[in-house]
Design an enzyme around this catalytic site. Structure first.
Site, PDB file in Angstrom:
ATOM      1  N   ASP A 253       0.813  -1.212   0.000  1.00 54.34           N
ATOM      2  CA  ASP A 253       0.000   0.000   0.000  1.00 54.34           C
ATOM      3  C   ASP A 253       0.849   1.266   0.000  1.00 54.34           C
ATOM      4  O   ASP A 253       0.711   2.118   0.869  1.00 54.34           O
ATOM      5  CB  ASP A 253      -0.924  -0.066   1.235  1.00 54.34           C
ATOM      6  CG  ASP A 253      -1.864   1.108   1.340  1.00 54.34           C
ATOM      7  OD1 ASP A 253      -2.366   1.567   0.296  1.00 54.34           O
ATOM      8  OD2 ASP A 253      -2.086   1.580   2.479  1.00 54.34           O
TER       9      ASP A 253
ATOM     10  N   GLU B 293       1.489  -0.952  13.942  1.00 56.41           N
ATOM     11  CA  GLU B 293       0.535  -0.160  13.161  1.00 56.41           C
ATOM     12  C   GLU B 293      -0.811  -0.219  13.861  1.00 56.41           C
ATOM     13  O   GLU B 293      -1.227  -1.281  14.325  1.00 56.41           O
ATOM     14  CB  GLU B 293       0.323  -0.725  11.742  1.00 56.41           C
ATOM     15  CG  GLU B 293       1.431  -0.456  10.780  1.00 56.41           C
ATOM     16  CD  GLU B 293       1.158  -1.017   9.373  1.00 56.41           C
ATOM     17  OE1 GLU B 293      -0.032  -1.160   8.997  1.00 56.41           O
ATOM     18  OE2 GLU B 293       2.129  -1.313   8.680  1.00 56.41           O
TER      19      GLU B 293
ATOM     20  N   ASN C  30       7.012  -7.396   6.742  1.00 56.34           N
ATOM     21  CA  ASN C  30       5.743  -6.797   7.147  1.00 56.34           C
ATOM     22  C   ASN C  30       4.583  -7.593   6.571  1.00 56.34           C
ATOM     23  O   ASN C  30       4.519  -7.830   5.359  1.00 56.34           O
ATOM     24  CB  ASN C  30       5.648  -5.359   6.628  1.00 56.34           C
ATOM     25  CG  ASN C  30       4.326  -4.690   7.003  1.00 56.34           C
ATOM     26  OD1 ASN C  30       4.098  -4.376   8.170  1.00 56.34           O
ATOM     27  ND2 ASN C  30       3.452  -4.497   6.022  1.00 56.34           N
ATOM     28  N   GLU C  31       3.662  -8.002   7.424  1.00 52.01           N
ATOM     29  CA  GLU C  31       2.374  -8.571   7.030  1.00 52.01           C
ATOM     30  C   GLU C  31       2.496  -9.692   6.007  1.00 52.01           C
ATOM     31  O   GLU C  31       1.862  -9.669   4.947  1.00 52.01           O
ATOM     32  CB  GLU C  31       1.437  -7.474   6.514  1.00 52.01           C
ATOM     33  CG  GLU C  31       1.138  -6.450   7.586  1.00 52.01           C
ATOM     34  CD  GLU C  31      -0.159  -5.692   7.380  1.00 52.01           C
ATOM     35  OE1 GLU C  31      -0.677  -5.687   6.247  1.00 52.01           O
ATOM     36  OE2 GLU C  31      -0.654  -5.109   8.359  1.00 52.01           O
TER      37      GLU C  31
ATOM     38  N   TRP D  15      -0.053   4.114  12.757  1.00 51.31           N
ATOM     39  CA  TRP D  15       0.020   4.135  11.297  1.00 51.31           C
ATOM     40  C   TRP D  15      -0.763   5.333  10.836  1.00 51.31           C
ATOM     41  O   TRP D  15      -1.943   5.396  11.047  1.00 51.31           O
ATOM     42  CB  TRP D  15      -0.560   2.855  10.691  1.00 51.31           C
ATOM     43  CG  TRP D  15      -0.209   2.776   9.234  1.00 51.31           C
ATOM     44  CD1 TRP D  15      -1.049   2.960   8.174  1.00 51.31           C
ATOM     45  CD2 TRP D  15       1.083   2.510   8.681  1.00 51.31           C
ATOM     46  NE1 TRP D  15      -0.365   2.825   6.993  1.00 51.31           N
ATOM     47  CE2 TRP D  15       0.941   2.561   7.268  1.00 51.31           C
ATOM     48  CE3 TRP D  15       2.342   2.261   9.225  1.00 51.31           C
ATOM     49  CZ2 TRP D  15       2.019   2.346   6.415  1.00 51.31           C
ATOM     50  CZ3 TRP D  15       3.399   2.054   8.368  1.00 51.31           C
ATOM     51  CH2 TRP D  15       3.230   2.091   6.974  1.00 51.31           C
TER      52      TRP D  15
ATOM     53  N   LYS E  73      -3.897   7.987   6.736  1.00 45.95           N
ATOM     54  CA  LYS E  73      -3.845   7.647   8.164  1.00 45.95           C
ATOM     55  C   LYS E  73      -2.779   8.437   8.918  1.00 45.95           C
ATOM     56  O   LYS E  73      -2.486   8.161  10.076  1.00 45.95           O
ATOM     57  CB  LYS E  73      -3.616   6.137   8.340  1.00 45.95           C
ATOM     58  CG  LYS E  73      -4.779   5.303   7.818  1.00 45.95           C
ATOM     59  CD  LYS E  73      -4.717   3.856   8.231  1.00 45.95           C
ATOM     60  CE  LYS E  73      -5.818   3.060   7.571  1.00 45.95           C
ATOM     61  NZ  LYS E  73      -5.619   2.859   6.112  1.00 45.95           N
TER      62      LYS E  73
ATOM     63  N   ASN F 121       0.117  -5.363  13.585  1.00 45.41           N
ATOM     64  CA  ASN F 121      -0.580  -4.313  12.851  1.00 45.41           C
ATOM     65  C   ASN F 121      -2.070  -4.590  13.023  1.00 45.41           C
ATOM     66  O   ASN F 121      -2.569  -5.618  12.530  1.00 45.41           O
ATOM     67  CB  ASN F 121      -0.228  -4.358  11.355  1.00 45.41           C
ATOM     68  CG  ASN F 121       1.216  -3.960  11.098  1.00 45.41           C
ATOM     69  OD1 ASN F 121       1.926  -3.551  12.003  1.00 45.41           O
ATOM     70  ND2 ASN F 121       1.649  -4.078   9.848  1.00 45.41           N
TER      71      ASN F 121
ATOM     72  N   TYR G   4     -10.619  -1.230   9.720  1.00 44.56           N
ATOM     73  CA  TYR G   4     -11.009  -2.291   8.778  1.00 44.56           C
ATOM     74  C   TYR G   4     -11.896  -3.329   9.464  1.00 44.56           C
ATOM     75  O   TYR G   4     -12.654  -4.029   8.804  1.00 44.56           O
ATOM     76  CB  TYR G   4      -9.766  -2.988   8.204  1.00 44.56           C
ATOM     77  CG  TYR G   4      -8.888  -2.083   7.357  1.00 44.56           C
ATOM     78  CD1 TYR G   4      -9.404  -1.416   6.243  1.00 44.56           C
ATOM     79  CD2 TYR G   4      -7.548  -1.896   7.669  1.00 44.56           C
ATOM     80  CE1 TYR G   4      -8.601  -0.590   5.474  1.00 44.56           C
ATOM     81  CE2 TYR G   4      -6.746  -1.073   6.896  1.00 44.56           C
ATOM     82  CZ  TYR G   4      -7.274  -0.416   5.806  1.00 44.56           C
ATOM     83  OH  TYR G   4      -6.482   0.405   5.040  1.00 44.56           O
TER      84      TYR G   4
ATOM     85  N   TYR H 189      -6.195  -3.127  13.120  1.00 45.13           N
ATOM     86  CA  TYR H 189      -7.125  -2.081  12.682  1.00 45.13           C
ATOM     87  C   TYR H 189      -8.517  -2.298  13.259  1.00 45.13           C
ATOM     88  O   TYR H 189      -9.508  -2.148  12.555  1.00 45.13           O
ATOM     89  CB  TYR H 189      -7.107  -2.005  11.147  1.00 45.13           C
ATOM     90  CG  TYR H 189      -5.801  -1.410  10.660  1.00 45.13           C
ATOM     91  CD1 TYR H 189      -5.627  -0.034  10.603  1.00 45.13           C
ATOM     92  CD2 TYR H 189      -4.723  -2.226  10.326  1.00 45.13           C
ATOM     93  CE1 TYR H 189      -4.420   0.521  10.202  1.00 45.13           C
ATOM     94  CE2 TYR H 189      -3.514  -1.682   9.932  1.00 45.13           C
ATOM     95  CZ  TYR H 189      -3.363  -0.299   9.867  1.00 45.13           C
ATOM     96  OH  TYR H 189      -2.165   0.247   9.479  1.00 45.13           O
TER      97      TYR H 189
HETATM   98  C1  GCB Z   1      -1.212  -2.278   6.648  1.00 45.04           C
HETATM   99  C2  GCB Z   1       0.079  -2.152   5.916  1.00 45.04           C
HETATM  100  C3  GCB Z   1       0.356  -0.729   5.505  1.00 45.04           C
HETATM  101  C4  GCB Z   1      -0.916  -0.083   4.995  1.00 45.04           C
HETATM  102  C5  GCB Z   1      -1.933  -0.081   6.107  1.00 45.04           C
HETATM  103  C6  GCB Z   1      -3.276   0.555   5.701  1.00 45.04           C
HETATM  104  O1  GCB Z   1      -1.449  -3.175   7.391  1.00 45.04           O
HETATM  105  O2  GCB Z   1       1.172  -2.686   6.614  1.00 45.04           O
HETATM  106  O3  GCB Z   1       1.355  -0.727   4.534  1.00 45.04           O
HETATM  107  O4  GCB Z   1      -0.700   1.199   4.505  1.00 45.04           O
HETATM  108  O5  GCB Z   1      -2.188  -1.383   6.494  1.00 45.04           O
HETATM  109  O6  GCB Z   1      -3.433   1.746   5.887  1.00 45.04           O
HETATM  110  O7  GCB Z   1      -4.123  -0.156   5.194  1.00 45.04           O
END
Ligand code: GCB
Length: 599
Positions: A173, A505, A412-413, A550, A569, A468, A474, A470
């Site tokens: 992303d 994040e 990462n992820e 993040w 973000k 990470n 999300y 959300y």
């Molecule tokens: C994540 C990623 C990051 C994205 C973020 C997002 O988990 O590691 O690169 O930018 O989510 O904002 O969706």
């Protein structure tokens, strides 16, 4: 690999400036292009990504090769020296030619490489050409689509008979900025020279004890003089390997950096390496710096700004660390690739703690751009394994002496649940490799994607559980009560492991200037509510050792239905104006100490 520096034995010439430039074909670079001046070249600035320097979709969305060109000359008094051409970073693949002859190739856009040109650079004018390929695919890190095919497909199925243009579809992303993004330098060393310096600090009572190794080529004697910040000699040593003691050592601490300098000589060559004395250790569920439980306050970031793209911008680096200190932040992660060497030296100097990450992002074919459909075995389909080993070795070799680096992140992820056994088979050797490569043996982590964590066999192998998450964006977007419940359930799970847990994040897209009395997603009020609700949960867990939001600032991404002018973000806008949340964090973080927050 040593950073190029000016010294009494080394000349240093910076090749930054305006270079000639041309867009070339997608698949192969025609060597003949490198043998003659580019016809009707464009002007392009180096170092910087090329993408935002010119107008036009063909330019921005260019797929494949470009050519950079300039002439170079060597000052005659340096002709007897060993001469090197060094690139801080070229994204994503480089071929370097001098007077039409191929000198070297390099894969990967975020680590330095150099090539010796002694005897190849002739008196007078020499034509330097750098061919750069921006393609990301199943064999690169970061990972992208294969052959420029449309991997995303959009929300709906492809229409038969339509041929989309070939382009990079990043499985990550952030915008796939490309070009010569870090400085190009010409430097000299004597024929017998210092090739590398390794410093391993430890603390013994009030003394600093530093083990060292100096790698050399040629003949000569190694000696070291250690200077404090006032230039006073505090220790000496001789020989290629050994240790020295600094009595009453001043430790390197977050927000209170103290740097010594190792002045190394070998024959006529000399090189000065600044270093800090500090220890790092994971003990139980604590992350200790200098034996004290540290709490990470900070960010995931990007190297990203207007016009420069991902190019080195030292003004921005200074500004970003200044904003961090203004807020009481003490750390960041180099999401999602190793940052410039200049930034690492700056963090040493400024006392900012760094989690240093490889460019392994998108190692996940069941997520993001590649997601949808039946689960796929990421590790069967990708060809990243050897390159992944290389970037771990090269990143650690580059950054091993930096006091600011307290942990390595190998990826990462990644896909750590869809195919848990394949993930373990892929990552356990990389975890071992990172430890084996680091003379200081710092903790090693992998940054975990939001997933069914109960099935994740990979994260628990690592020293720190980096998440990470959300919840409230999300997952349960707009329902912060549910988000809190889900987060608490997850932290209950992880705390049983007995390891430190932290966020690398968490965040919410926020449009600067969008306000509502009753917060909804995307407003500045919601961003603050999101963070307050999250902290109400994380503050209850002793094992929770850090919060990195993040993102530090809004940043560019590929265009698409998920992003309006990039990812929003940021706690700051892309031009570093604070959103509401910056003031919220300033209050919170200036009240949270760097050490002992949870004890
Ligand atoms: C994540 C990623 C990051 C994205 C973020 C997002 O988990 O590691 O690169 O930018 O989510 O904002 O969706």
């Amino acid at each position: 690999m040593l950073y190029p520096k000016l010294s009494q034995s080394r000349a240093l010439m910076d090749l930054s400036g305006i270079w000639d430039f041309a867009l070339c074909g997608p698949d192969t670079f025609d060597d003949a292009i490198a043998g003659a001046p580019l016809p009707k070249p464009m002007s392009i600035a180096v170092p910087a990504s090329y993408n935002d320097q010119k107008e036009g979709v063909d330019f921005r969305d260019h797929y494949g090769w470009v050519a950079y060109q300039r002439t170079i000359s060597l000052p005659a008094p340096l002709a007897e020296e060993r001469i090197l051409l060094r690139f801080g970073a070229v994204a994503q693949y480089a071929k370097v030619y001098l007077n039409g002859a191929l000198l070297c190739e390099h894969k990967g856009g975020f680590l330095p490489f150099e090539t010796e040109i002694t005897g190849k650079i002739k008196p007078g004018c020499n034509l330097l050409t750098v061919a750069v390929d921006n393609k990301v695919d199943y064999g690169t890190l970061p990972v992208g689509n294969e052959d420029g095919s449309s991997m995303l497909g959009g929300m709906l199925a492809a229409v038969p008979g339509v041929t989309p243009k070939r382009q990079n579809m990043p499985n990550f992303d952030f915008f796939n900025y490309a070009g010569i993004s870090r400085p190009v330098k010409l430097y000299t060393t004597p024929k017998s020279y210092i090739a590398d310096i390794t410093l391993i600090p430890s603390v013994n009572g009030t003394d600093g004890v530093v083990h060292y190794r100096v790698d050399t080529v040629g003949t000569g004697e190694v000696s070291l003089s250690i200077k404090d910040e006032l230039g006073q000699e505090v220790a000496v040593a001789a020989g290629p390997e050994g240790s020295f003691t600094i009595p009453n050592v001043q430790l390197w601490e977050p927000h209170a950096a103290y740097l010594y300098t190792a002045e190394v000589t070998f024959g006529t060559d000399c090189y000065a390496e600044p270093f800090g004395v500090r220890t790092v250790e994971v003990r139980g569920a604590q992350f200790l710096i200098n034996g004290k439980p540290f709490y990470f306050k900070g960010f995931g970031k990007h190297e990203d700004s207007n016009y420069h793209g991902r190019g080195l911008d030292e003004v921005l680096n200074v500004k970003d660390l200044s904003l961090m200190k203004w807020m009481g932040a003490n750390s960041f992660r180099t999401s999602h690739y190793p940052y410039s060497e200049e930034m690492m030296y700056l963090c040493d100097r400024e006392g900012i703690v760094v989690i240093d990450e490889t460019p392994a992002v998108g190692v996940n074919l069941n997520f993001g751009a590649a997601g949808g459909g039946a689960p796929r075995d990421t590790y069967e389909l990708l060809r990243t394994k050897e390159h992944h080993q290389d970037v771990i070795r090269d990143m650690i070799a580059r950054d091993k002496n930096h006091a600011c680096v307290v942990m390595w992140s190998v990826a990462n992820e990644s896909d750590t649940t869809a195919v848990p056994d394949s993930a373990v088979a892929y990552y356990k050797p990389l975890y071992d490799l990172a430890h084996a490569s680091d003379p200081q043996n710092r903790p090693v982590t992998i940054v975990g994607v939001q997933n069914d964590y109960t099935k994740d066999k990979t994260l628990p192998l690592f020293d720190v559980i980096c998440l990470n998450r959300y919840y409230g964006w999300y997952v349960y977007g707009g329902d912060l009560g549910a988000a809190q419940q889900a987060l608490a359930l997850e932290l209950d799970f992880w705390q049983k492991l007995g390891k430190p847990v932290m966020f690398t994040e968490y965040g919410a897209d926020t449009v600067a200037g969008l306000h509502l009395a009753t917060p909804t997603m995307f407003t500045e009020e919601y961003q603050v509510d999101f963070y307050e609700a999250t902290h109400a949960v994380t503050d209850r867990y002793a094992c929770f050792v850090g919060e990195q939001t993040w993102n530090f600032a809004d940043f560019a991404t590929i265009q698409g239905v998920m992003r309006v002018d990039g990812n929003k973000k940021g706690i700051f806008t892309r031009d570093r104006r604070p959103k509401f949340a910056a003031h919220y964090f300033k209050k919170r973080w200036t009240e949270i100490p760097n050490f002992g927050y949870k004890s």
